[in-house]
Structure formats: C-alpha cells, structure tokens
Motif scaffolding. Sequence first.
Motif, PDB file in Angstrom:
ATOM      1  N   LEU A  80       0.743  -1.244  -0.124  1.00 56.80           N
ATOM      2  CA  LEU A  80      -0.086  -0.167   0.006  1.00 56.80           C
ATOM      3  C   LEU A  80       1.003   1.363  -0.073  1.00 56.80           C
ATOM      4  CD1 LEU A  80      -2.696  -1.004   2.524  1.00 56.80           C
ATOM      5  CD2 LEU A  80      -2.736  -1.416   0.111  1.00 56.80           C
ATOM      6  N   SER A  81       0.608   2.281  -0.738  1.00 55.16           N
ATOM      7  CA  SER A  81       1.289   3.371  -1.065  1.00 55.16           C
ATOM      8  C   SER A  81       0.797   4.701  -0.358  1.00 55.16           C
ATOM      9  CB  SER A  81       1.740   3.517  -2.435  1.00 55.16           C
ATOM     10  OG  SER A  81       0.808   3.494  -3.369  1.00 55.16           O
ATOM     11  N   SER A  82      -0.558   4.627  -0.039  1.00 53.49           N
ATOM     12  CA  SER A  82      -1.112   5.795   0.482  1.00 53.49           C
ATOM     13  C   SER A  82      -1.932   5.628   1.646  1.00 53.49           C
ATOM     14  CB  SER A  82      -2.015   6.328  -0.868  1.00 53.49           C
ATOM     15  OG  SER A  82      -3.116   7.183  -0.016  1.00 53.49           O
ATOM     16  N   GLU A  83      -1.814   6.624   2.380  1.00 52.84           N
ATOM     17  CA  GLU A  83      -2.531   6.420   3.819  1.00 52.84           C
ATOM     18  C   GLU A  83      -3.919   6.088   3.700  1.00 52.84           C
ATOM     19  OE1 GLU A  83      -0.356   8.951   3.011  1.00 52.84           O
ATOM     20  OE2 GLU A  83       0.921   9.428   4.819  1.00 52.84           O
ATOM     21  N   ILE A  84      -4.634   6.651   2.764  1.00 57.58           N
ATOM     22  CA  ILE A  84      -5.870   6.767   2.524  1.00 57.58           C
ATOM     23  C   ILE A  84      -6.297   5.464   2.265  1.00 57.58           C
ATOM     24  CG2 ILE A  84      -7.814   6.972   0.826  1.00 57.58           C
ATOM     25  CD1 ILE A  84      -6.639   9.902   0.375  1.00 57.58           C
ATOM     26  N   PHE A  85      -5.583   4.484   1.696  1.00 58.09           N
ATOM     27  CA  PHE A  85      -5.813   3.015   1.192  1.00 58.09           C
ATOM     28  C   PHE A  85      -5.746   2.044   2.398  1.00 58.09           C
ATOM     29  CE2 PHE A  85      -4.554   4.272  -2.970  1.00 58.09           C
ATOM     30  CZ  PHE A  85      -5.612   4.454  -3.614  1.00 58.09           C
ATOM     31  N   MET A  86      -4.996   2.515   3.661  1.00 52.79           N
ATOM     32  CA  MET A  86      -4.671   2.001   4.809  1.00 52.79           C
ATOM     33  C   MET A  86      -5.640   2.008   5.894  1.00 52.79           C
ATOM     34  SD  MET A  86      -0.630   3.042   5.151  1.00 52.79           S
ATOM     35  CE  MET A  86       0.290   3.004   3.763  1.00 52.79           C
ATOM     36  N   ASN A 142       8.020   4.817   2.612  1.00 51.67           N
ATOM     37  CA  ASN A 142       8.007   3.893   1.375  1.00 51.67           C
ATOM     38  C   ASN A 142       6.594   3.252   1.293  1.00 51.67           C
ATOM     39  OD1 ASN A 142       8.918   2.073  -0.495  1.00 51.67           O
ATOM     40  ND2 ASN A 142      10.578   1.537   0.476  1.00 51.67           N
ATOM     41  N   SER A 143       6.511   2.046   0.359  1.00 46.73           N
ATOM     42  CA  SER A 143       5.140   1.402   0.505  1.00 46.73           C
ATOM     43  C   SER A 143       5.209   0.410   1.635  1.00 46.73           C
ATOM     44  CB  SER A 143       5.005   0.912  -0.836  1.00 46.73           C
ATOM     45  OG  SER A 143       6.071   0.087  -1.218  1.00 46.73           O
ATOM     46  N   VAL A 144       3.728   0.082   1.957  1.00 46.28           N
ATOM     47  CA  VAL A 144       3.684  -0.564   3.385  1.00 46.28           C
ATOM     48  C   VAL A 144       3.377  -1.928   2.879  1.00 46.28           C
ATOM     49  CG1 VAL A 144       2.245  -0.922   5.449  1.00 46.28           C
ATOM     50  CG2 VAL A 144       3.308   1.497   4.579  1.00 46.28           C
ATOM     51  N   ARG A 145       3.786  -2.946   3.622  1.00 43.59           N
ATOM     52  CA  ARG A 145       3.511  -4.463   3.412  1.00 43.59           C
ATOM     53  C   ARG A 145       2.631  -5.081   4.762  1.00 43.59           C
ATOM     54  NH1 ARG A 145       6.452  -8.631   1.985  1.00 43.59           N
ATOM     55  NH2 ARG A 145       5.998  -9.939   3.499  1.00 43.59           N
ATOM     56  N   LEU A 146       2.830  -4.290   5.676  1.00 41.29           N
ATOM     57  CA  LEU A 146       2.012  -4.663   7.154  1.00 41.29           C
ATOM     58  C   LEU A 146       1.580  -3.660   8.094  1.00 41.29           C
ATOM     59  CD1 LEU A 146       3.110  -7.928   9.319  1.00 41.29           C
ATOM     60  CD2 LEU A 146       2.905  -5.417  10.280  1.00 41.29           C
ATOM     61  N   LEU A 147       0.730  -3.765   8.498  1.00 39.69           N
ATOM     62  CA  LEU A 147       0.278  -2.588   9.687  1.00 39.69           C
ATOM     63  C   LEU A 147      -0.328  -3.523  10.686  1.00 39.69           C
ATOM     64  CD1 LEU A 147      -1.991  -0.160   7.824  1.00 39.69           C
ATOM     65  CD2 LEU A 147       0.211   0.246   8.759  1.00 39.69           C
ATOM     66  N   GLY A 148      -0.037  -2.801  12.038  1.00 40.00           N
ATOM     67  CA  GLY A 148      -0.323  -3.777  13.113  1.00 40.00           C
ATOM     68  C   GLY A 148      -0.733  -2.685  14.160  1.00 40.00           C
ATOM     69  N   ILE A 149      -1.416  -3.015  14.974  1.00 39.99           N
ATOM     70  CA  ILE A 149      -1.861  -1.976  16.384  1.00 39.99           C
ATOM     71  C   ILE A 149      -1.671  -2.983  17.444  1.00 39.99           C
ATOM     72  CG2 ILE A 149      -3.876  -0.855  17.240  1.00 39.99           C
ATOM     73  CD1 ILE A 149      -4.982  -0.307  14.626  1.00 39.99           C
ATOM     74  N   SER A 150      -1.332  -2.523  18.503  1.00 39.30           N
ATOM     75  CA  SER A 150      -1.129  -3.235  19.724  1.00 39.30           C
ATOM     76  C   SER A 150      -1.223  -2.113  20.727  1.00 39.30           C
ATOM     77  CB  SER A 150       0.384  -3.575  20.203  1.00 39.30           C
ATOM     78  OG  SER A 150       1.291  -2.729  20.289  1.00 39.30           O
ATOM     79  N   LEU A 151      -1.979  -2.651  22.220  1.00 38.72           N
ATOM     80  CA  LEU A 151      -2.227  -1.827  23.182  1.00 38.72           C
ATOM     81  C   LEU A 151      -1.249  -2.418  24.542  1.00 38.72           C
ATOM     82  CD1 LEU A 151      -4.656  -0.426  22.105  1.00 38.72           C
ATOM     83  CD2 LEU A 151      -5.563  -0.684  24.147  1.00 38.72           C
ATOM     84  N   SER A 152      -0.539  -1.474  25.051  1.00 37.31           N
ATOM     85  CA  SER A 152       0.240  -2.189  26.165  1.00 37.31           C
ATOM     86  C   SER A 152      -0.175  -0.896  27.292  1.00 37.31           C
ATOM     87  CB  SER A 152       1.845  -2.057  25.844  1.00 37.31           C
ATOM     88  OG  SER A 152       2.058  -0.646  25.403  1.00 37.31           O
TER      89      SER A 152
END
Length: 368
Positions: free
Chosen positions: A258-264, A332-342
């Motif tokens: 993914l290359s744009s924040e909008i698509f993410m 750069n373009s993005v291959r993975l996104l993750g969210i964590s809570l600590s």
Amino acid sequence: MSSDLPIRKIIHVDMDAFYASVEQMDNPELKGKPIAVGGSGTRGVVSAASYEARKFGVKSAMSGMQARRNCPELIFVRPRFERYSEISKQIKKIFYDYSDKVEPLSLDEAYIDVTENKKGNPSATLIAKEIRERIFKEVGLTASAGISINKFIAKVASDYNKPNGQKTVNPEDVLQFLEDLDIRKFYGVGKVTAEKMYQKGIFTGKDLKSKSVAYLEEHFGKSGKSYYYIVRGIHTSEVKPNRTRKSLAAERTFNENLSSEIFMLEKLEHIAEEVSKRLHKSKVAGKTITLKIKYSDFTLQTRSKTLPYFISDKSIILETAKDLLYQEKLSNSVRLLGISLSNLNTEKTKKTLTKKEKEVSVQLKFEF
C-alpha cells in the motif's frame, strides 16, 4: 551469589519444532521431509520449520520466497492454530501432574517450578526426563528441557541438547556455565545488542562479568543492570502460574504493498476491531497504543501514544491509530500494519532487587 537468595529448582520445557512436528505427526507422509508452516506466496511468512528444513537455513519469520530459494523441495503447510492449542493443552495437563507452579510462555514452552512438587521427587533432572517421556508417549511429540536454579539459566539450557534432549546446570556449576556462555546465547540479548557487545570486546559471559554495573548501564541503558546480575547467576523472577499479559495486538500483511495512507484506513479499521474484540475477551484495557508499520523493504517502524485513561473501545483505538499514521510521512510503500495496546490495567509494579539480592557470594549446594 548470595546464600540468602531463594533456592529454586526450575525446568524450562520447550517443544521441538512444535507446529511443524504436529503437522508431521498428523500427516505421516510429511515425516522426514522439509516442511514449513506458513505461506509460500509472495507475501507469505514462515511460522515454523521442521528440523529437516532448518538444515537448509529455513527458519521462522523468513519470507516464503526466501525459504523456497533455500530449499526448493520445501513443503508448505497452512497453520492450524486450533490444533496446536488442543495439543498444547494436553501437554500442560502433564506439567500440572508435577506442580501447580506452571508459567506458559506460549503454546510450545513453559516454566515449571518443582522445588516442591506433587511427586515428592527431589531431583528436578529426573522429573524433566519423566515429563519428556510422558509427552512422547501420551502426545507423540518430542520436547527438550533445561534445568537449573532460575528461569534465565533453565531457558538457556533447554536449547543446548535440542532436539529431544535436556541439560542440567547444577548450582555449583552456574557461575562457570555463565562465564563460558557465548554472549549470543544469553536469553534477551538480540542480534543488535550482541553486535554492540562484540564491538566493546564482550564475547562471553566472562567478558560481560568483567564490566562494572556503571559501565553496562552507560552503554546498554536500563538493560545494563540486568546483564550485571544475570551473569552472576542472580535472577529472582518467580514462576508465575497466572502470567500477567503485558500487551495485546493484531496485525495484517497485505497481498499488495500500500502506498497511500488513504488505502490503509480501511485496513486499520479491521485491525482495530480485532484488537478491541481481543481486549473485551480478555477483560482488559490499555493506555498505550502502538502502530506497527513494516515497509516493502522489510524495515520496521513503530509509533506510540499513551492516553491518560484505559481504553478498549474500537473507535478510540482506531482514531488514535489514524493520528499515529498521519504523524509523519511514510518512507516507503507498506506491506504490513499492526496495532497493539500495552500499559494494560493488569500490570503490577515491577519488584526491584533488594540489597540481599545484590550481594555476591557462594551458592549453596543442594540435590538437583
């Protein structure tokens, strides 16, 4: 080591290539063959590799494409986490036959405190052997074990005679064992830290032991103090039957970069929803939200924000993750996104070392 320190008999049991071994057990046609649990596609990642595959350099977290290059005959198997969890429960039942002080680290490994055990057996070494034999007989899988006076040494020792072996580090051998240990074998010392230690002439435990606590703190931050005590055999963490969860996370690897924040944003919404579900299922909430970004060149970036209150609601998690996404331009373009809570509302204040625990003297001998 201080004679006032608690004397414990700790076993660390680590299953051998667990996911891959379960697949080979359930499908006899896979026995003796190089297999990888995970995805073989352009976005696939290896979750686990059989020992036959490891001979070719295939290992966990490696891309499926690289694994295939390393081993053209590699057989990919889709992960079955429900099955792994089912087998893990069978194994843990065996542990509880010996002690109620069992601390699972994951589906395939756990600490067991057998200082006082249900069998009345004074030998932790013999208990570990019996546990491994029962796992093989009752479940059909092999396990390795490390046995010593604390969790740190037991975990290091469990890796010594893999697969299907065990190693005991007796109390009188602890200091020599740690001095001879390659710094890369110290649990908690990662690749980056090991390289930094090499640059400073620290290659073994003996080299590490020669440095003062002030020196280690100066060069390795807050971890420096723990290195100072660990190499002296001082590690007072108890086996915690109900291990406190420190974080909760979810992530997604995309079929196309993914290359744009909008698509993410749509992807983040699904991830935030999954995190929220897991928080509610575990009945916990957290204050610190971390956004994990892995770029197409495999570089990793994290961005965090700590709120003044505990949250578990999807909408707040999502909005905070969005803020973090827009915090700075993507490199750069993005291959993975993750969210964590600590910083969860289950965490307790960490116990600091007492004066007695900081003393260094001779370890008492006892039957092991």
